[in-house]
Motif scaffolding. Structure first.
Motif, PDB file in Angstrom:
ATOM      1  N   VAL A 299       0.838  -1.203   0.000  1.00 35.80           N
ATOM      2  CA  VAL A 299       0.000   0.000   0.000  1.00 35.80           C
ATOM      3  C   VAL A 299       0.876   1.257   0.000  1.00 35.80           C
ATOM      4  O   VAL A 299       0.437   2.333   0.413  1.00 35.80           O
ATOM      5  CB  VAL A 299      -0.949   0.009   1.211  1.00 35.80           C
ATOM      6  N   SER A 300       2.101   1.138  -0.455  1.00 35.42           N
ATOM      7  CA  SER A 300       3.019   2.281  -0.458  1.00 35.42           C
ATOM      8  C   SER A 300       2.549   3.374  -1.414  1.00 35.42           C
ATOM      9  O   SER A 300       1.745   3.144  -2.304  1.00 35.42           O
ATOM     10  CB  SER A 300       4.427   1.813  -0.851  1.00 35.42           C
ATOM     11  N   TYR A 301       3.058   4.603  -1.168  1.00 34.57           N
ATOM     12  CA  TYR A 301       2.757   5.764  -2.010  1.00 34.57           C
ATOM     13  C   TYR A 301       1.255   6.033  -2.079  1.00 34.57           C
ATOM     14  O   TYR A 301       0.643   6.082  -3.143  1.00 34.57           O
ATOM     15  CB  TYR A 301       3.334   5.583  -3.417  1.00 34.57           C
ATOM     16  N   ASN A 302       0.661   6.189  -0.896  1.00 32.28           N
ATOM     17  CA  ASN A 302      -0.735   6.583  -0.779  1.00 32.28           C
ATOM     18  C   ASN A 302      -0.846   7.690   0.262  1.00 32.28           C
ATOM     19  O   ASN A 302       0.139   8.402   0.520  1.00 32.28           O
ATOM     20  CB  ASN A 302      -1.607   5.374  -0.426  1.00 32.28           C
ATOM     21  N   ARG A 303      -2.019   7.851   0.896  1.00 36.00           N
ATOM     22  CA  ARG A 303      -2.236   8.898   1.908  1.00 36.00           C
ATOM     23  C   ARG A 303      -2.784   8.284   3.195  1.00 36.00           C
ATOM     24  O   ARG A 303      -3.622   8.873   3.868  1.00 36.00           O
ATOM     25  CB  ARG A 303      -3.205   9.952   1.359  1.00 36.00           C
ATOM     26  N   LEU A 304      -2.310   7.105   3.509  1.00 36.02           N
ATOM     27  CA  LEU A 304      -2.816   6.369   4.658  1.00 36.02           C
ATOM     28  C   LEU A 304      -2.250   6.923   5.964  1.00 36.02           C
ATOM     29  O   LEU A 304      -1.147   7.469   5.996  1.00 36.02           O
ATOM     30  CB  LEU A 304      -2.472   4.891   4.520  1.00 36.02           C
ATOM     31  N   PRO A 309      -1.322  -2.415  11.613  1.00 33.93           N
ATOM     32  CA  PRO A 309      -1.765  -3.588  12.369  1.00 33.93           C
ATOM     33  C   PRO A 309      -0.576  -4.441  12.801  1.00 33.93           C
ATOM     34  O   PRO A 309       0.497  -4.395  12.196  1.00 33.93           O
ATOM     35  CB  PRO A 309      -2.644  -4.338  11.357  1.00 33.93           C
ATOM     36  N   THR A 310      -0.783  -5.230  13.816  1.00 31.00           N
ATOM     37  CA  THR A 310       0.272  -6.105  14.320  1.00 31.00           C
ATOM     38  C   THR A 310      -0.239  -7.536  14.389  1.00 31.00           C
ATOM     39  O   THR A 310      -1.435  -7.793  14.306  1.00 31.00           O
ATOM     40  CB  THR A 310       0.722  -5.658  15.715  1.00 31.00           C
ATOM     41  N   GLY A 311       0.700  -8.463  14.542  1.00 29.27           N
ATOM     42  CA  GLY A 311       0.346  -9.863  14.697  1.00 29.27           C
ATOM     43  C   GLY A 311       0.028 -10.530  13.374  1.00 29.27           C
ATOM     44  O   GLY A 311       0.086  -9.920  12.294  1.00 29.27           O
ATOM     45  N   GLY A 312      -0.339 -11.792  13.432  1.00 31.58           N
ATOM     46  CA  GLY A 312      -0.747 -12.533  12.244  1.00 31.58           C
ATOM     47  C   GLY A 312       0.301 -12.510  11.156  1.00 31.58           C
ATOM     48  O   GLY A 312       1.467 -12.838  11.362  1.00 31.58           O
ATOM     49  N   LYS A 313      -0.099 -12.056   9.970  1.00 32.91           N
ATOM     50  CA  LYS A 313       0.784 -12.036   8.790  1.00 32.91           C
ATOM     51  C   LYS A 313       1.705 -10.826   8.739  1.00 32.91           C
ATOM     52  O   LYS A 313       2.617 -10.780   7.913  1.00 32.91           O
ATOM     53  CB  LYS A 313      -0.074 -12.036   7.512  1.00 32.91           C
ATOM     54  N   MET A 314       1.472  -9.823   9.593  1.00 30.42           N
ATOM     55  CA  MET A 314       2.147  -8.542   9.426  1.00 30.42           C
ATOM     56  C   MET A 314       3.676  -8.626   9.457  1.00 30.42           C
ATOM     57  O   MET A 314       4.337  -7.897   8.709  1.00 30.42           O
ATOM     58  CB  MET A 314       1.643  -7.542  10.478  1.00 30.42           C
ATOM     59  N   PRO A 315       4.293  -9.498  10.270  1.00 31.51           N
ATOM     60  CA  PRO A 315       5.764  -9.562  10.242  1.00 31.51           C
ATOM     61  C   PRO A 315       6.347  -9.998   8.895  1.00 31.51           C
ATOM     62  O   PRO A 315       7.550  -9.832   8.659  1.00 31.51           O
ATOM     63  CB  PRO A 315       6.084 -10.594  11.336  1.00 31.51           C
ATOM     64  N   GLU A 316       5.519 -10.536   8.001  1.00 31.05           N
ATOM     65  CA  GLU A 316       6.016 -10.988   6.700  1.00 31.05           C
ATOM     66  C   GLU A 316       6.207  -9.839   5.711  1.00 31.05           C
ATOM     67  O   GLU A 316       6.820 -10.007   4.666  1.00 31.05           O
ATOM     68  CB  GLU A 316       5.065 -12.023   6.097  1.00 31.05           C
ATOM     69  N   PHE A 317       5.665  -8.651   6.028  1.00 35.38           N
ATOM     70  CA  PHE A 317       5.748  -7.514   5.116  1.00 35.38           C
ATOM     71  C   PHE A 317       6.742  -6.501   5.668  1.00 35.38           C
ATOM     72  O   PHE A 317       6.867  -6.325   6.886  1.00 35.38           O
ATOM     73  CB  PHE A 317       4.363  -6.887   4.938  1.00 35.38           C
ATOM     74  N   LEU A 319       9.043  -2.573   5.329  1.00 28.93           N
ATOM     75  CA  LEU A 319       8.738  -1.139   5.272  1.00 28.93           C
ATOM     76  C   LEU A 319       8.471  -0.652   3.857  1.00 28.93           C
ATOM     77  O   LEU A 319       7.779   0.347   3.651  1.00 28.93           O
ATOM     78  CB  LEU A 319       9.851  -0.327   5.936  1.00 28.93           C
ATOM     79  N   TYR A 320       9.010  -1.334   2.863  1.00 26.99           N
ATOM     80  CA  TYR A 320       8.785  -0.916   1.474  1.00 26.99           C
ATOM     81  C   TYR A 320       7.320  -1.082   1.063  1.00 26.99           C
ATOM     82  O   TYR A 320       6.864  -0.470   0.107  1.00 26.99           O
ATOM     83  CB  TYR A 320       9.692  -1.705   0.530  1.00 26.99           C
ATOM     84  N   ASP A 321       6.596  -1.913   1.773  1.00 24.11           N
ATOM     85  CA  ASP A 321       5.182  -2.117   1.474  1.00 24.11           C
ATOM     86  C   ASP A 321       4.311  -0.994   2.020  1.00 24.11           C
ATOM     87  O   ASP A 321       3.131  -0.915   1.681  1.00 24.11           O
ATOM     88  CB  ASP A 321       4.707  -3.451   2.063  1.00 24.11           C
ATOM     89  N   TYR A 322       4.892  -0.130   2.872  1.00 24.06           N
ATOM     90  CA  TYR A 322       4.117   0.942   3.510  1.00 24.06           C
ATOM     91  C   TYR A 322       4.697   2.334   3.288  1.00 24.06           C
ATOM     92  O   TYR A 322       4.069   3.328   3.658  1.00 24.06           O
ATOM     93  CB  TYR A 322       4.060   0.702   5.024  1.00 24.06           C
ATOM     94  N   GLN A 323       5.869   2.447   2.715  1.00 19.71           N
ATOM     95  CA  GLN A 323       6.566   3.731   2.649  1.00 19.71           C
ATOM     96  C   GLN A 323       5.796   4.770   1.843  1.00 19.71           C
ATOM     97  O   GLN A 323       4.936   4.456   1.031  1.00 19.71           O
ATOM     98  CB  GLN A 323       7.958   3.536   2.042  1.00 19.71           C
ATOM     99  N   HIS A 324       6.123   6.037   2.099  1.00 18.30           N
ATOM    100  CA  HIS A 324       5.544   7.181   1.402  1.00 18.30           C
ATOM    101  C   HIS A 324       4.026   7.236   1.567  1.00 18.30           C
ATOM    102  O   HIS A 324       3.272   7.341   0.602  1.00 18.30           O
ATOM    103  CB  HIS A 324       5.930   7.166  -0.085  1.00 18.30           C
ATOM    104  N   ASN A 325       3.592   7.146   2.818  1.00 19.07           N
ATOM    105  CA  ASN A 325       2.221   7.462   3.187  1.00 19.07           C
ATOM    106  C   ASN A 325       2.239   8.677   4.118  1.00 19.07           C
ATOM    107  O   ASN A 325       3.280   9.033   4.685  1.00 19.07           O
ATOM    108  CB  ASN A 325       1.551   6.262   3.865  1.00 19.07           C
ATOM    109  N   ARG A 326       1.103   9.291   4.288  1.00 19.48           N
ATOM    110  CA  ARG A 326       1.065  10.571   4.990  1.00 19.48           C
ATOM    111  C   ARG A 326       1.469  10.439   6.451  1.00 19.48           C
ATOM    112  O   ARG A 326       2.305  11.196   6.944  1.00 19.48           O
ATOM    113  CB  ARG A 326      -0.354  11.155   4.871  1.00 19.48           C
ATOM    114  N   CYS A 327       0.899   9.504   7.141  1.00 17.87           N
ATOM    115  CA  CYS A 327       1.178   9.442   8.582  1.00 17.87           C
ATOM    116  C   CYS A 327       0.978   8.036   9.149  1.00 17.87           C
ATOM    117  O   CYS A 327       0.439   7.879  10.244  1.00 17.87           O
ATOM    118  CB  CYS A 327       0.317  10.444   9.351  1.00 17.87           C
ATOM    119  N   LEU A 328       1.384   7.030   8.403  1.00 23.46           N
ATOM    120  CA  LEU A 328       1.420   5.686   8.971  1.00 23.46           C
ATOM    121  C   LEU A 328       2.535   5.623  10.005  1.00 23.46           C
ATOM    122  O   LEU A 328       3.586   6.256   9.849  1.00 23.46           O
ATOM    123  CB  LEU A 328       1.677   4.640   7.888  1.00 23.46           C
TER     124      LEU A 328
END
Length: 339
Positions: A299-304, A309-317, A319-328
């Motif tokens: 979900v990178s390069y959005n305005r999220l 979220p934590t737990g479950g599958k999240m450790p598999e992803f 920072l490149y999957d989230y970078q360049h968002n407004r305030c994650l």
């Protein structure tokens, strides 16, 4: 964890192979005692090859049902014509193709010197179930007369130089469940051209110049694989998701989509989600961490905003999957959340 291009391409090839194999298994086998094809079909084949610069049959002493690019049924009618990886075949698609009245499968693949538009003669092939013209120099529009091919289940016109709008007439084909128009120069909006009753719809429209919103009617379509990436689409795509959907793969990246992700429910069986390079806002739903089959999530390069979220599958992803968002904020990003 990053999904490389080769992984995506392998998945696409696997899905295409599955669709093609299913159609091939439905075709009748040829009776070896009837090796020569119908005289009219043979005349059409010779005319086709002559028009493409190959006036001599590949094996002049053999029956035409034994030619390597021909598939016959048990009555000697040509039901398949497969021409591929022939750089020496030149010209336009011959009108004589339309004289193969019983043709079910037409494949023209990796023929770089095949140019010009898709001829109206293709519209005469009313028994066609699979039409695949890809990796060629074919240009012009996606013809509206393809809507007359009511038995068509799979259409692949990818990696060509087609331009203009997607014809709404494709929506009149009742069992068309696989459409690949990617890697062309198509413009205009996406029409509502997918049957809502078709099972497991596969749609690829990536790498075009399509604009406007995704049709609201697509929310009722049972997509298994949907790729609308690298266009200029706008508006709300949240209707494509939902807990009851059978979606396996969705790529909406590199558009201008703008909607709130907070209330989106991801399908339980989805394996790959790419929403990067849009204008999507809101929070990442906590439910995404517990989508068991999810292997790729970007979900990178959005305005999220908000805490990841934590737990479950999240450790598999990463920072490149989230970078360049407004305030994650939160791991694996370097921005801690304010308490």
């Amino acid at each position: 964890m990053r999904m490389r291009a080769s992984h995506s391409q392998a998945l696409l090839i696997l899905l295409l192979s599955s669709l093609i194999a299913g159609a091939a298994n439905a075709e009748p086998s040829r009776d070896p005692t009837n090796k020569d094809c119908h005289p009219g079909d043979k005349a059409a084949l010779l005319a086709i090859m002559a028009a493409l610069g190959q006036p001599e049959p590949p094996y002049p002493d053999n029956y035409c049902c034994d030619w390597y690019y021909v598939i016959c049924d048990d009555l000697g009618r040509v039901v398949g014509l497969e021409l591929f990886q022939h750089a020496e075949l030149t010209g336009t698609i011959p009108d004589a193709v339309g004289d193969l009245a019983h043709l079910k499968n037409l494949l023209l693949h990796k023929l770089p010197a095949l140019t010009g538009p898709i001829p109206p003669a293709i519209g005469k092939l009313t028994d066609l179930t699979m039409l695949r013209i890809f990796w060629t120099g074919v240009s012009g529009p996606v013809p509206s007369f393809l809507g007359a091919l009511k038995k068509l289940t799979f259409l692949d016109l990818s990696f060509n130089s087609l331009s203009g709008a997607i014809p709404a007439s494709l929506g009149s084909i009742p069992n068309l469940s696989g459409i690949n128009l990617s890697r062309n120069r198509l413009t205009g909006s996406i029409p509502s051209f997918i049957s809502k009753t078709a099972d497991q719809v596969y749609l690829w429209l990536s790498h075009n110049n399509l604009t406007g919103p995704i049709p609201a009617e697509f929310a009722a379509v049972n997509f298994a694989h949907l790729d609308l990436s690298r266009n200029a689409l706008t508006g709300d795509a949240s209707g494509l998701f939902g807990g009851g959907k059978e979606l396996d793969y969705i790529d909406l990246s590199r558009n201008s989509l703008d909607f709130d992700l907070s209330g989106v429910v991801f399908p339980a069986g989805v394996e790959s989600v790419d929403l990067s390079h849009n204008a999507i806002r809101g929070r990442i739903p906590a439910q995404v961490a517990y989508v068991d089959d999810l292997r790729y999530f970007n979900v990178s390069y959005n305005r999220l905003c908000g805490e990841l979220p934590t737990g479950g599958k999240m450790p598999e992803f990463d920072l490149y999957d989230y970078q360049h968002n407004r305030c994650l904020c939160g791991a694996p990003l370097f921005r801690p959340c304010k308490k």
